[in-house]
Motif scaffolding. Structure first.
Motif, PDB file in Angstrom:
ATOM      1  N   HIS A 273     -22.343 -45.945   5.275  1.00  0.00           N
ATOM      2  CA  HIS A 273     -22.431 -45.424   3.918  1.00  0.00           C
ATOM      3  C   HIS A 273     -23.712 -44.620   3.689  1.00  0.00           C
ATOM      4  O   HIS A 273     -23.688 -43.559   3.073  1.00  0.00           O
ATOM      5  CB  HIS A 273     -22.370 -46.583   2.926  1.00  0.00           C
ATOM      6  N   GLY A 274     -24.820 -45.146   4.189  1.00  0.00           N
ATOM      7  CA  GLY A 274     -26.093 -44.444   4.044  1.00  0.00           C
ATOM      8  C   GLY A 274     -26.066 -43.113   4.770  1.00  0.00           C
ATOM      9  O   GLY A 274     -26.547 -42.090   4.265  1.00  0.00           O
ATOM     10  N   ALA A 275     -25.479 -43.110   5.958  1.00  0.00           N
ATOM     11  CA  ALA A 275     -25.400 -41.875   6.741  1.00  0.00           C
ATOM     12  C   ALA A 275     -24.494 -40.867   6.035  1.00  0.00           C
ATOM     13  O   ALA A 275     -24.760 -39.658   6.056  1.00  0.00           O
ATOM     14  CB  ALA A 275     -24.873 -42.181   8.135  1.00  0.00           C
ATOM     15  N   GLN A 276     -23.452 -41.368   5.367  1.00  0.00           N
ATOM     16  CA  GLN A 276     -22.551 -40.454   4.671  1.00  0.00           C
ATOM     17  C   GLN A 276     -23.200 -39.888   3.406  1.00  0.00           C
ATOM     18  O   GLN A 276     -22.967 -38.730   3.044  1.00  0.00           O
ATOM     19  CB  GLN A 276     -21.233 -41.182   4.363  1.00  0.00           C
ATOM     20  N   TYR A 277     -24.036 -40.691   2.786  1.00  0.00           N
ATOM     21  CA  TYR A 277     -24.846 -40.225   1.651  1.00  0.00           C
ATOM     22  C   TYR A 277     -25.773 -39.099   2.122  1.00  0.00           C
ATOM     23  O   TYR A 277     -25.869 -38.034   1.516  1.00  0.00           O
ATOM     24  CB  TYR A 277     -25.618 -41.431   1.121  1.00  0.00           C
ATOM     25  N   MET A 278     -26.411 -39.336   3.280  1.00  0.00           N
ATOM     26  CA  MET A 278     -27.298 -38.326   3.848  1.00  0.00           C
ATOM     27  C   MET A 278     -26.508 -37.057   4.198  1.00  0.00           C
ATOM     28  O   MET A 278     -26.977 -35.940   3.945  1.00  0.00           O
ATOM     29  CB  MET A 278     -27.973 -38.930   5.076  1.00  0.00           C
ATOM     30  N   LEU A 279     -25.302 -37.240   4.750  1.00  0.00           N
ATOM     31  CA  LEU A 279     -24.468 -36.076   5.092  1.00  0.00           C
ATOM     32  C   LEU A 279     -24.188 -35.219   3.859  1.00  0.00           C
ATOM     33  O   LEU A 279     -24.168 -33.984   3.947  1.00  0.00           O
ATOM     34  CB  LEU A 279     -23.129 -36.529   5.685  1.00  0.00           C
ATOM     35  N   GLY A 280     -23.980 -35.874   2.722  1.00  0.00           N
ATOM     36  CA  GLY A 280     -23.749 -35.143   1.482  1.00  0.00           C
ATOM     37  C   GLY A 280     -24.927 -34.235   1.159  1.00  0.00           C
ATOM     38  O   GLY A 280     -24.755 -33.046   0.860  1.00  0.00           O
ATOM     39  N   ALA A 281     -26.133 -34.816   1.252  1.00  0.00           N
ATOM     40  CA  ALA A 281     -27.337 -34.037   0.971  1.00  0.00           C
ATOM     41  C   ALA A 281     -27.506 -32.911   1.984  1.00  0.00           C
ATOM     42  O   ALA A 281     -27.823 -31.766   1.626  1.00  0.00           O
ATOM     43  CB  ALA A 281     -28.556 -34.954   0.988  1.00  0.00           C
ATOM     44  N   VAL A 282     -27.259 -33.217   3.258  1.00  0.00           N
ATOM     45  CA  VAL A 282     -27.406 -32.209   4.308  1.00  0.00           C
ATOM     46  C   VAL A 282     -26.391 -31.084   4.106  1.00  0.00           C
ATOM     47  O   VAL A 282     -26.726 -29.896   4.221  1.00  0.00           O
ATOM     48  CB  VAL A 282     -27.242 -32.855   5.704  1.00  0.00           C
ATOM     49  N   ALA A 283     -25.160 -31.472   3.750  1.00  0.00           N
ATOM     50  CA  ALA A 283     -24.130 -30.450   3.526  1.00  0.00           C
ATOM     51  C   ALA A 283     -24.562 -29.511   2.401  1.00  0.00           C
ATOM     52  O   ALA A 283     -24.451 -28.280   2.532  1.00  0.00           O
ATOM     53  CB  ALA A 283     -22.806 -31.124   3.182  1.00  0.00           C
ATOM     54  N   ALA A 284     -25.096 -30.088   1.311  1.00  0.00           N
ATOM     55  CA  ALA A 284     -25.550 -29.257   0.199  1.00  0.00           C
ATOM     56  C   ALA A 284     -26.666 -28.318   0.653  1.00  0.00           C
ATOM     57  O   ALA A 284     -26.686 -27.124   0.317  1.00  0.00           O
ATOM     58  CB  ALA A 284     -26.037 -30.144  -0.941  1.00  0.00           C
ATOM     59  N   PHE A 285     -27.591 -28.867   1.463  1.00  0.00           N
ATOM     60  CA  PHE A 285     -28.709 -28.071   1.962  1.00  0.00           C
ATOM     61  C   PHE A 285     -28.217 -26.911   2.828  1.00  0.00           C
ATOM     62  O   PHE A 285     -28.634 -25.760   2.652  1.00  0.00           O
ATOM     63  CB  PHE A 285     -29.656 -28.972   2.760  1.00  0.00           C
ATOM     64  N   LEU A 286     -27.309 -27.215   3.747  1.00  0.00           N
ATOM     65  CA  LEU A 286     -26.801 -26.171   4.650  1.00  0.00           C
ATOM     66  C   LEU A 286     -26.030 -25.110   3.864  1.00  0.00           C
ATOM     67  O   LEU A 286     -26.175 -23.910   4.118  1.00  0.00           O
ATOM     68  CB  LEU A 286     -25.902 -26.782   5.722  1.00  0.00           C
ATOM     69  N   MET A 287     -25.234 -25.554   2.910  1.00  0.00           N
ATOM     70  CA  MET A 287     -24.452 -24.598   2.119  1.00  0.00           C
ATOM     71  C   MET A 287     -25.353 -23.649   1.364  1.00  0.00           C
ATOM     72  O   MET A 287     -25.114 -22.450   1.309  1.00  0.00           O
ATOM     73  CB  MET A 287     -23.569 -25.353   1.124  1.00  0.00           C
TER      74      MET A 287
END
Lengths: 295, 325
Positions: free
Chosen positions: A47-61
């Protein structure tokens, strides 16, 4: 400017606000964990990693595709949620018949993979994510300064949390969900496709985590370990709240965020440990958690 | 008596040992001892000493998951705090190594008793989450306290003279000492598992309500097993601090708890040699792959996932199953 218990009001309310913000994230994440646990009986360590993925996805986008915050707020959860669905279909579905511990171990492995990959490509330093223009600035409330973005985060989390609670506890779809956790075979006999429901639930829980990640991006920096740091506190929140209850996850999340914020004002040294100490006390008094039923 | 392995409660376990299995265990033990004696001629003694400490740690962890069915996700607490106290006792209080290790071990026992009393109030994954959260709490305490040296840890711990006259600064002597500690811990765990007490633990793992209905106070058994496991993890942590002459935050942080789970899972949950094999495999892997940086994390994750999905019996479990055919 005035003081309360010898603490300047601005500092007190400032920490209270930070507490509420952290509490929003605790609530969103423990809510996602509770929803996933309810249907899949799996503690989603990723869950924590998926939370981080959300932030990373926003950053990359934002930085590579020029997709702004508002679009990312929708797109990132959808993408990460879709990844969640793939994970459920490829890995998790084989574990339902086994001991719960294997779900925990598998998702722990997944968390390591996600974190390792993002550390390789992003480095371990935090990456800044710019605030959306429309939410810059803030309001002077007289006793404190309230940045617009923070007010937005708290408001949105409240809406999402209670919306999810309403959907699960008060709608027909929620009734199916709850019935399927009690007796999947019977619900299937009524012509409801339970495996699809399970898959979508996992996708939804993961999307919630990713949504929290996008909202967190402008406040905390985007970094590969942001999820790993948070997830253990969220576990403690879950133990305190009691996993049986959606409302428990939400209220405990917000409440403990505030308690943590206040501790930072009065006993700064204890601020990291206060939630765990509360967990120990709650376990002594009510082993099932504040809102939990049985073991 | 049948020597088949069952997978009740999801954990792969060995049933009542047959004569053949006992014989296999004796042969396995002899091979292990011979390998440990010969190994320093082929590879770095320091690496082997470290591996033995982790192997004992993993065996102690396995005592809980493999034989009582309790997954503790916070065993770094006992390992790490024992190593801090042993290092502090040896460096600041000037204790002999045997008393330093004893200090660390007692610390782990006390921590194990306190954390265990809380954690056994819940079961299954809650138990895992509680042990993890308590361990993380103690990580923050270690980070804040003065004597632990914060980010730096306790460095340059003297190895000292064992019983006042055996100089441990010599790597050969140190190696023999670590080997003796490891083998003693290993045999103690073996003894516990095959004692009447161990049989009760296995009964609890298989079916706790039934064990309760038979009149066993299962909570008390679980707590004793938890304290034993924590204490032995403490022996491992203290010995590690003296051997490598350092106690650091890494040992008490939660990735360490994950690592010991990984070692046990890779070697084989609930097998007596599994954790030892797992510890050596994982440490050797980290050692060989130190150049690939963060990819180690990914590789560990892949191993985790494939162990859970494909080889739930672990290396030793799979080999044992192969022989039984």
């Amino acid at each position: 400017m005035f003081t309360i218990f010898g603490i300047p009001s601005a500092a007190l309310f400032g920490q209270l606000l930070i507490g509420l913000i952290n509490g929003s994230f605790y609530a969103l994440l423990s809510l996602g964990l509770a929803v996933i646990f309810g249907m899949l009986n799996i503690i989603n360590f990723a869950h924590g990693a998926q939370y981080m993925l959300g932030a990373v996805a926003a950053f990359l986008m934002l930085n590579f595709l020029g997709i702004n915050y508002w679009a990312a707020l929708i797109l990132a959860p959808v993408i990460v949620g879709a990844i969640g669905i793939v994970i459920e279909r490829t890995f998790l579905q084989w574990l339902y018949k086994l001991d719960h511990l294997y779900g925990l171990l598998l998702t722990f492995g997944l968390a390591l993979i996600i974190e390792g990959v993002s550390r390789n490509y992003l480095g371990s330093a935090g990456l800044p994510y710019a605030l959306p223009d429309s939410l810059r600035g803030g309001q002077n409330l007289g006793f404190m300064f309230l940045p617009n973005y923070r007010a937005w985060v708290i408001a949105v989390s409240l809406v999402i949390c209670f919306g999810t609670w309403y959907a699960i506890e008060r709608t027909r779809l929620g009734a199916y969900l709850r019935a399927a956790t009690e007796n999947p075979t019977l619900v299937r006999a009524f012509g409801i496709n339970v495996p699809v429901m399970i898959t979508l639930t996992y996708g939804f829980g993961v999307a919630l985590a990713a949504f929290a990640g996008v909202m967190a991006a402008p406040i905390y920096n985007v970094s590969p370990q942001m999820g790993a740091e948070l997830i253990i506190v969220v576990f403690a929140v879950v133990v305190i709240g009691g996993m049986g209850s959606i409302l428990g996850a939400i209220l405990t999340g917000f409440g403990l965020g505030v308690v943590e914020g206040l501790t930072k004002v009065f006993f700064p040294e204890a601020s990291n440990t206060v939630i765990f100490v509360i967990m120990a006390i709650v376990l002594l008094v009510r082993p099932a958690g504040l809102f939990g039923r049985g073991t | 008596m049948q020597a088949s392995s069952s997978s009740t409660a999801g954990v792969v376990v060995a049933r009542e040992p047959s004569f053949l299995q006992r014989q296999g265990e004796v042969i396995g033990f002899v091979i292990m001892v011979v390998a440990l004696i010969v190994a320093p001629f082929f590879t770095y003694p320091l690496f082997l000493m470290q591996a033995m400490c982790f192997a004992l740690f993993a065996c102690a962890f396995n005592l809980l998951i493999g034989y009582v069915g309790l997954l503790s996700f916070g065993h770094a607490l006992y390992f790490g705090w024992a190593s801090y106290l042993a290092a502090h006792a040896a460096k600041v209080w000037g204790f002999n190594p045997e008393f330093a290790i004893l200090t660390g071990t007692l610390t782990a026992a006390v921590c194990g008793f306190l954390a265990g009393s809380l954690a056994i109030r819940r079961q299954g994954i809650y138990f895992a989450m509680i042990t993890l959260a308590l361990a993380q709490m103690m990580y923050f305490v270690a980070l804040r306290m003065k004597f632990t040296g914060g980010e730096d840890g306790i460095q340059a711990v003297p190895r000292g003279k064992l019983f006042g006259f055996i100089d441990l600064s010599n790597d050969t002597t140190m190696y023999i000492f670590v080997m003796v500690v490891f083998l003693a811990g290993f045999l103690l765990i073996y003894r516990i598992i095959h004692s009447p007490f161990g049989e009760v633990l296995k009964a609890i793992r298989e079916n706790e309500p039934r064990a309760i209905s038979l009149g066993y106070k299962t909570d008390r058994y679980k707590l004793i097993a938890f304290v034993l496991s924590a204490t032995l993890a403490g022996v491992a942590g203290s010995t590690k601090a003296i051997t490598l002459q350092i106690a650091s935050l890494t040992d008490v942080n939660w990735p360490m708890s994950g690592e010991v789970v990984l070692m046990t899972l890779v070697g084989g949950l609930g097998t007596i040699f599994g954790p030892v094999v797992g510890a050596f495999v994982i440490l050797a892997m980290q050692f060989k792959l130190s150049s690939v940086g963060e990819w180690v994390l990914v590789i560990q994750g892949v191993i985790f996932v494939s162990c859970v999905l494909l080889f739930r019996r672990g290396i030793v479990g799979e080999i044992a199953a192969l022989f039984k055919r």
